[in-house]
Scaffold this motif. Structure first.
Motif, PDB file in Angstrom:
ATOM      1  N   ILE A   1      25.895   3.552  -0.615  1.00  0.00           N
ATOM      2  CA  ILE A   1      25.579   4.737   0.190  1.00  0.00           C
ATOM      3  C   ILE A   1      24.156   5.212  -0.091  1.00  0.00           C
ATOM      4  N   LEU A   2      23.766   5.244  -1.353  1.00  0.00           N
ATOM      5  CA  LEU A   2      22.420   5.685  -1.710  1.00  0.00           C
ATOM      6  C   LEU A   2      21.363   4.755  -1.130  1.00  0.00           C
ATOM      7  N   ILE A   3      21.605   3.456  -1.205  1.00  0.00           N
ATOM      8  CA  ILE A   3      20.640   2.491  -0.696  1.00  0.00           C
ATOM      9  C   ILE A   3      20.459   2.636   0.809  1.00  0.00           C
ATOM     10  N   SER A   4      21.560   2.847   1.517  1.00  0.00           N
ATOM     11  CA  SER A   4      21.495   2.930   2.979  1.00  0.00           C
ATOM     12  C   SER A   4      20.756   4.166   3.463  1.00  0.00           C
ATOM     13  N   SER A   5      20.596   5.163   2.615  1.00  0.00           N
ATOM     14  CA  SER A   5      19.988   6.427   3.035  1.00  0.00           C
ATOM     15  C   SER A   5      18.466   6.447   2.899  1.00  0.00           C
ATOM     16  N   VAL A   6      17.866   5.406   2.338  1.00  0.00           N
ATOM     17  CA  VAL A   6      16.417   5.378   2.126  1.00  0.00           C
ATOM     18  C   VAL A   6      15.750   4.697   3.317  1.00  0.00           C
ATOM     19  N   PRO A   7      14.766   5.317   3.969  1.00  0.00           N
ATOM     20  CA  PRO A   7      14.063   4.663   5.086  1.00  0.00           C
ATOM     21  C   PRO A   7      13.362   3.395   4.632  1.00  0.00           C
ATOM     22  N   VAL A   8      13.281   2.409   5.526  1.00  0.00           N
ATOM     23  CA  VAL A   8      12.742   1.111   5.158  1.00  0.00           C
ATOM     24  C   VAL A   8      11.271   1.186   4.780  1.00  0.00           C
ATOM     25  N   PHE A   9      10.489   2.033   5.481  1.00  0.00           N
ATOM     26  CA  PHE A   9       9.065   2.101   5.161  1.00  0.00           C
ATOM     27  C   PHE A   9       8.833   2.762   3.801  1.00  0.00           C
ATOM     28  N   VAL A  10       9.694   3.707   3.424  1.00  0.00           N
ATOM     29  CA  VAL A  10       9.584   4.330   2.096  1.00  0.00           C
ATOM     30  C   VAL A  10       9.891   3.308   1.019  1.00  0.00           C
ATOM     31  N   LEU A  11      10.954   2.555   1.211  1.00  0.00           N
ATOM     32  CA  LEU A  11      11.320   1.543   0.220  1.00  0.00           C
ATOM     33  C   LEU A  11      10.259   0.451   0.133  1.00  0.00           C
ATOM     34  N   GLY A  12       9.682   0.052   1.291  1.00  0.00           N
ATOM     35  CA  GLY A  12       8.664  -0.990   1.294  1.00  0.00           C
ATOM     36  C   GLY A  12       7.411  -0.581   0.542  1.00  0.00           C
ATOM     37  N   VAL A  13       6.915   0.608   0.829  1.00  0.00           N
ATOM     38  CA  VAL A  13       5.703   1.083   0.149  1.00  0.00           C
ATOM     39  C   VAL A  13       5.965   1.295  -1.335  1.00  0.00           C
ATOM     40  N   THR A  14       7.133   1.830  -1.667  1.00  0.00           N
ATOM     41  CA  THR A  14       7.473   2.036  -3.078  1.00  0.00           C
ATOM     42  C   THR A  14       7.545   0.705  -3.825  1.00  0.00           C
ATOM     43  N   ALA A  15       8.134  -0.305  -3.188  1.00  0.00           N
ATOM     44  CA  ALA A  15       8.215  -1.623  -3.814  1.00  0.00           C
ATOM     45  C   ALA A  15       6.830  -2.219  -4.022  1.00  0.00           C
ATOM     46  N   GLN A  16       5.942  -2.015  -3.072  1.00  0.00           N
ATOM     47  CA  GLN A  16       4.572  -2.499  -3.237  1.00  0.00           C
ATOM     48  C   GLN A  16       3.897  -1.843  -4.438  1.00  0.00           C
ATOM     49  N   LEU A  17       4.022  -0.515  -4.527  1.00  0.00           N
ATOM     50  CA  LEU A  17       3.346   0.211  -5.601  1.00  0.00           C
ATOM     51  C   LEU A  17       3.918  -0.130  -6.977  1.00  0.00           C
ATOM     52  N   VAL A  18       5.245  -0.210  -7.065  1.00  0.00           N
ATOM     53  CA  VAL A  18       5.874  -0.412  -8.367  1.00  0.00           C
ATOM     54  C   VAL A  18       5.839  -1.882  -8.775  1.00  0.00           C
ATOM     55  N   VAL A  19       6.405  -2.746  -7.939  1.00  0.00           N
ATOM     56  CA  VAL A  19       6.541  -4.163  -8.295  1.00  0.00           C
ATOM     57  C   VAL A  19       5.216  -4.904  -8.188  1.00  0.00           C
ATOM     58  N   GLY A  20       4.452  -4.592  -7.117  1.00  0.00           N
ATOM     59  CA  GLY A  20       3.224  -5.338  -6.887  1.00  0.00           C
ATOM     60  C   GLY A  20       2.013  -4.804  -7.611  1.00  0.00           C
ATOM     61  N   VAL A  21       1.804  -3.463  -7.576  1.00  0.00           N
ATOM     62  CA  VAL A  21       0.593  -2.870  -8.151  1.00  0.00           C
ATOM     63  C   VAL A  21       0.781  -2.551  -9.634  1.00  0.00           C
ATOM     64  N   ARG A  22       1.850  -1.832  -9.976  1.00  0.00           N
ATOM     65  CA  ARG A  22       2.021  -1.406 -11.366  1.00  0.00           C
ATOM     66  C   ARG A  22       2.482  -2.556 -12.252  1.00  0.00           C
ATOM     67  N   TRP A  23       3.514  -3.270 -11.838  1.00  0.00           N
ATOM     68  CA  TRP A  23       4.047  -4.342 -12.674  1.00  0.00           C
ATOM     69  C   TRP A  23       3.343  -5.675 -12.432  1.00  0.00           C
ATOM     70  N   GLN A  24       2.718  -5.825 -11.258  1.00  0.00           N
ATOM     71  CA  GLN A  24       1.988  -7.042 -10.890  1.00  0.00           C
ATOM     72  C   GLN A  24       2.852  -8.297 -11.019  1.00  0.00           C
ATOM     73  N   LEU A  25       4.074  -8.191 -10.515  1.00  0.00           N
ATOM     74  CA  LEU A  25       5.001  -9.317 -10.566  1.00  0.00           C
ATOM     75  C   LEU A  25       4.917 -10.193  -9.323  1.00  0.00           C
ATOM     76  N   LEU A  26       4.695  -9.565  -8.158  1.00  0.00           N
ATOM     77  CA  LEU A  26       4.686 -10.294  -6.899  1.00  0.00           C
ATOM     78  C   LEU A  26       3.546  -9.782  -6.035  1.00  0.00           C
ATOM     79  N   PRO A  27       3.007 -10.621  -5.133  1.00  0.00           N
ATOM     80  CA  PRO A  27       1.952 -10.161  -4.217  1.00  0.00           C
ATOM     81  C   PRO A  27       2.483  -9.103  -3.265  1.00  0.00           C
ATOM     82  N   ILE A  28       1.603  -8.191  -2.855  1.00  0.00           N
ATOM     83  CA  ILE A  28       2.030  -7.066  -2.026  1.00  0.00           C
ATOM     84  C   ILE A  28       1.710  -7.266  -0.548  1.00  0.00           C
ATOM     85  N   ALA A  29       0.967  -8.310  -0.173  1.00  0.00           N
ATOM     86  CA  ALA A  29       0.614  -8.510   1.226  1.00  0.00           C
ATOM     87  C   ALA A  29       0.230  -9.959   1.458  1.00  0.00           C
ATOM     88  N   GLY A  30       0.402 -10.385   2.721  1.00  0.00           N
ATOM     89  CA  GLY A  30      -0.008 -11.727   3.107  1.00  0.00           C
ATOM     90  C   GLY A  30       0.988 -12.795   2.702  1.00  0.00           C
TER      91      GLY A  30
END
Length: 308
Positions: A137-166
């Protein structure tokens, strides 16, 4: 079985005609002249406008336009845009990106969603079951663009685990993060559907009969319960795959992936009706074919479906 397949094919053909006509009418019956808009601030001459309208059959009634378009679709021609470029040709170079993204997200949904659903179904009413329900239920309530940008900032920029674009990093590195963002929104219905199906099947008479025969719990659950529970899940997964192929527009935009979704978004913005209709038609065909395959698999698993 042959009659069942024939009925399904005829039904899907009627659905294809009806859906594509609605899409075509919604695009080309809207107010405004896409040909006149090509000139921008410098209007085209009446002779050029008339020539373009004749070339793209825009001077014909809407029904005639659609029938001409449908005739082209049956021969594999999805038309061309107002610059003379083939719609199918533009899609061909973008399909690998969209298909790789959709299948990666689909695989993540199947693995994680089915595991969560089976665990919750086998432990119905437990704390784990309630936790899975709350999480979905919690997962379904988050807008996709919010989750996408958050994933970019956390996983891609802060943790640098995966590329954030391209997509230059290739599969799976460049696709894991956007695929995970898409997969999150399919986990909830898949997990809850599997949980309900497994839970209902566990109380069926044939399951109690197998247990009374002395079959091991692993065999009862792994073979008989999962086989009966798979039919509604397979049906949803086919629908979900079609939604994934057509619903990657936002995610492809966030992660700058050159897929079909990005082409569709650009076509809507530039009023390229031929591209919008062509891409939508291709997605509808894929969706219907996936539904046909799942219907055939479901009928093989449960002969009662064919008789119905």
């Amino acid at each position: 079985m042959i009659l069942y397949v024939a009925r399904r094919v005829l039904g899907l053909a009627g659905t294809l005609v009806g859906v594509t006509f609605v899409i075509y009418a919604m695009v080309f019956a809207l107010p405004g002249d896409p040909v006149a808009a090509l000139g921008g601030d410098r209007p085209l001459s009446p002779s050029v406008v008339a020539q373009l309208r004749q070339q793209y059959n825009l001077d014909e009634p809407l029904v005639v336009q659609y029938l001409l378009y449908l005739g082209g679709v049956l021969t594999g021609d999805l038309g061309s845009d107002f610059n003379g470029r083939s719609v199918a040709g533009q899609m061909a170079g973008r399909w690998p990106t969209t298909i790789a993204l959709a299948l990666t997200a689909w695989g993540l949904q199947i693995v994680v969603g089915v595991v969560l659903g089976v665990v919750a179904g086998l432990r119905r009413g437990s704390l784990l079951d309630r936790g899975v329900l709350l999480l979905t239920i919690l997962i379904s309530s988050v807008p996709v663009f919010v989750l996408g940008v958050t994933a970019q900032l956390v996983v891609g920029v802060r943790w640098q685990l995966l590329p954030i674009a391209g997509s230059s990093a290739g599969w799976p590195t460049a696709y894991l993060l956007p695929a995970a963002v898409i997969a999150v929104f399919g986990l909830a219905p898949i997990a809850r559907l599997v949980r309900g199906s497994v839970s209902d099947t566990l109380g069926a008479d044939f399951v109690r009969a197998h247990r009374a025969k002395g079959l091991s719990p692993r065999r009862v659950v792994g073979l008989h319960v999962m086989r009966s529970s798979a039919i509604p899940v397979l049906t949803y997964l086919a629908v979900d795959l079609g939604l994934l192929l057509g619903g990657t527009v936002v995610v492809e935009g966030i992660f700058n992936l050159p897929g079909v979704g990005q082409l569709l978004f650009s076509a809507v913005r530039e009023q390229e009706g031929a591209i919008v209709v062509g891409v939508s038609t291709a997605l509808v065909v894929i969706f219907l074919l996936a539904s046909l395959v799942v219907d055939l698999v479901a009928s093989a698993l449960d002969p009662r479906i064919r008789r119905a």
